[in-house]
Design an enzyme around this catalytic site. Structure first.
Site, PDB file in Angstrom:
ATOM      1  N   ASP A  72      -3.339  -8.890  -7.409  1.00  0.00           N
ATOM      2  CA  ASP A  72      -3.035  -9.216  -6.017  1.00  0.00           C
ATOM      3  C   ASP A  72      -3.843 -10.431  -5.568  1.00  0.00           C
ATOM      4  O   ASP A  72      -4.678 -10.341  -4.673  1.00  0.00           O
ATOM      5  CB  ASP A  72      -3.365  -7.983  -5.157  1.00  0.00           C
ATOM      6  CG  ASP A  72      -3.159  -8.209  -3.675  1.00  0.00           C
ATOM      7  OD1 ASP A  72      -2.356  -9.077  -3.317  1.00  0.00           O
ATOM      8  OD2 ASP A  72      -3.827  -7.515  -2.884  1.00  0.00           O
TER       9      ASP A  72
ATOM     10  N   HIS B  43      -8.328  -8.437  -7.571  1.00  0.00           N
ATOM     11  CA  HIS B  43      -8.738  -9.187  -6.377  1.00  0.00           C
ATOM     12  C   HIS B  43      -8.914  -8.172  -5.240  1.00  0.00           C
ATOM     13  O   HIS B  43      -8.050  -8.025  -4.380  1.00  0.00           O
ATOM     14  CB  HIS B  43      -7.703 -10.240  -6.010  1.00  0.00           C
ATOM     15  CG  HIS B  43      -7.499 -11.286  -7.067  1.00  0.00           C
ATOM     16  ND1 HIS B  43      -6.775 -11.043  -8.219  1.00  0.00           N
ATOM     17  CD2 HIS B  43      -7.941 -12.563  -7.165  1.00  0.00           C
ATOM     18  CE1 HIS B  43      -6.766 -12.139  -8.972  1.00  0.00           C
ATOM     19  NE2 HIS B  43      -7.475 -13.073  -8.352  1.00  0.00           N
TER      20      HIS B  43
ATOM     21  N   SER C 210      -6.766  -2.225  -0.440  1.00  0.00           N
ATOM     22  CA  SER C 210      -6.267  -1.519  -1.619  1.00  0.00           C
ATOM     23  C   SER C 210      -7.300  -0.593  -2.255  1.00  0.00           C
ATOM     24  O   SER C 210      -6.967   0.544  -2.624  1.00  0.00           O
ATOM     25  CB  SER C 210      -5.761  -2.525  -2.657  1.00  0.00           C
ATOM     26  OG  SER C 210      -4.731  -3.319  -2.116  1.00  0.00           O
TER      27      SER C 210
ATOM     28  N   ASP D 212     -14.162 -13.280 -11.939  1.00  0.00           N
ATOM     29  CA  ASP D 212     -12.749 -13.614 -11.786  1.00  0.00           C
ATOM     30  C   ASP D 212     -11.911 -12.501 -12.397  1.00  0.00           C
ATOM     31  O   ASP D 212     -12.013 -12.219 -13.599  1.00  0.00           O
ATOM     32  CB  ASP D 212     -12.464 -14.951 -12.473  1.00  0.00           C
ATOM     33  CG  ASP D 212     -10.983 -15.258 -12.542  1.00  0.00           C
ATOM     34  OD1 ASP D 212     -10.285 -14.999 -11.543  1.00  0.00           O
ATOM     35  OD2 ASP D 212     -10.513 -15.737 -13.588  1.00  0.00           O
TER      36      ASP D 212
ATOM     37  N   HIS E 274       0.814  -1.218   0.000  1.00  0.00           N
ATOM     38  CA  HIS E 274       0.000   0.000   0.000  1.00  0.00           C
ATOM     39  C   HIS E 274       0.847   1.268   0.000  1.00  0.00           C
ATOM     40  O   HIS E 274       0.406   2.304  -0.505  1.00  0.00           O
ATOM     41  CB  HIS E 274      -0.972  -0.039   1.175  1.00  0.00           C
ATOM     42  CG  HIS E 274      -2.013  -1.102   1.012  1.00  0.00           C
ATOM     43  ND1 HIS E 274      -2.553  -1.789   2.074  1.00  0.00           N
ATOM     44  CD2 HIS E 274      -2.602  -1.594  -0.115  1.00  0.00           C
ATOM     45  CE1 HIS E 274      -3.431  -2.667   1.613  1.00  0.00           C
ATOM     46  NE2 HIS E 274      -3.470  -2.561   0.287  1.00  0.00           N
TER      47      HIS E 274
END
Length: 281
Positions: free
Chosen positions: A165, A42, A100, A144, A19
């Site tokens: 990620d 993700h 994130s 996905d 981050h």
């Protein structure tokens, strides 16, 4: 396949590295007025409670953001990242941590856009709740992220930061990560891509950085933070790394100044160290 919950690990040393670098990448994009997309393959739940639930069980954040929270010698370069975490909390106590998407939300401007993918049913619901009222600036999809990324590229703005990620719970995630990045840079070669990976004693984890560095891209940076000696039993994460395609030219110098401090502050034993390599024309 879908049992992984990032809440167990929220705010740990891997999150600190990821981050902090994410804030550096976003601030660089903000230097130009032209809008851009932030795409997260993700995305997770968006934010995490640290004083209850999953994160409190192992309290991994105490060895990560917890050490930066109270540091009196915090390097100036880490200031924006820590300020974002402070703004995510109410009062002076560290009780919550932004994932994130929330780190990105703190830095994106009104005309920028977010595309978030999260397949885990519970995390997808929490992510939608976290961004309720965000309007058209944020689009969340229960798909996905590996397979869906190609449909996003290139974005209409021709500017984007893509965070890849995955949890790496299954062995195929390493292959999917490599193949997804390889296809993405063909579709959109000028985008900025940030791949996170865990340092594990599994061969797939150890081989991934080398495979990424052999990829045919003009500009890349690799940084890794090892916080402890690899465990003798071969189990457990002992660090993490990031591979960035088309990084800012200023990033190597920033990391060179900050990584020794992170090793000193987050290191758990004599095995703590960092790696930093780059190829930037």
């Amino acid at each position: 396949m879908l049992s992984y919950r990032h809440a167990f690990h929220a705010g740990n040393p891997a999150d600190v590295l990821k981050h902090f670098v994410l804030t550096e990448l976003l601030q660089h994009l903000n230097q130009k007025d032209k809008p851009y997309w932030y795409i997260d393959t993700h995305a997770g739940a968006g934010g995490y409670a640290l004083d209850s639930g999953y994160a409190a069980k192992n309290a991994e954040y105490a060895e990560g953001i917890g050490r930066l929270w109270s540091a009196r010698d915090l390097p100036a370069a880490l200031g924006t990242y820590v300020d974002i975490v402070r703004a995510f909390n109410e009062g002076d106590a560290l009780r919550a941590y932004p994932g994130s998407p929330m780190v990105a939300r703190a830095l994106l401007r009104e005309h920028d856009r977010m595309k978030l993918f999260e397949l885990h049913t519970t995390d997808n619901r929490l992510l939608n709740e976290a961004f309720a009222g965000a309007g058209r600036s944020v689009k969340i999809e229960k798909h996905d992220g590996f397979s869906s990324l190609k449909s996003m590229l290139p974005p209409p703005t021709r500017r984007a930061l893509v965070l890849i990620d995955p949890p790496y719970e299954i062995r195929e995630d390493y292959r999917y990560t490599f193949e997804t990045l390889r296809e993405a840079v063909v579709r959109f070669p000028t985008g900025t891509y940030c791949v996170w990976y865990p340092q594990l004693q599994k061969m797939d984890s150890r081989d991934l950085p080398a495979k990424l560095k052999r990829m045919k891209v003009d500009s890349w940076l690799h940084v890794a933070l090892t916080t402890r000696t690899p465990p003798a039993d071969g189990f457990g994460m002992y660090g993490s790394g990031l591979f960035i395609v088309n990084p800012p030219w200023t990033l190597p110098a920033t990391l060179k100044s900050v990584m020794p401090w992170l090793v000193k502050t987050l290191g758990q034993d004599a095995g703590a160290k960092f790696e930093l390599e780059s190829q930037i024309p």
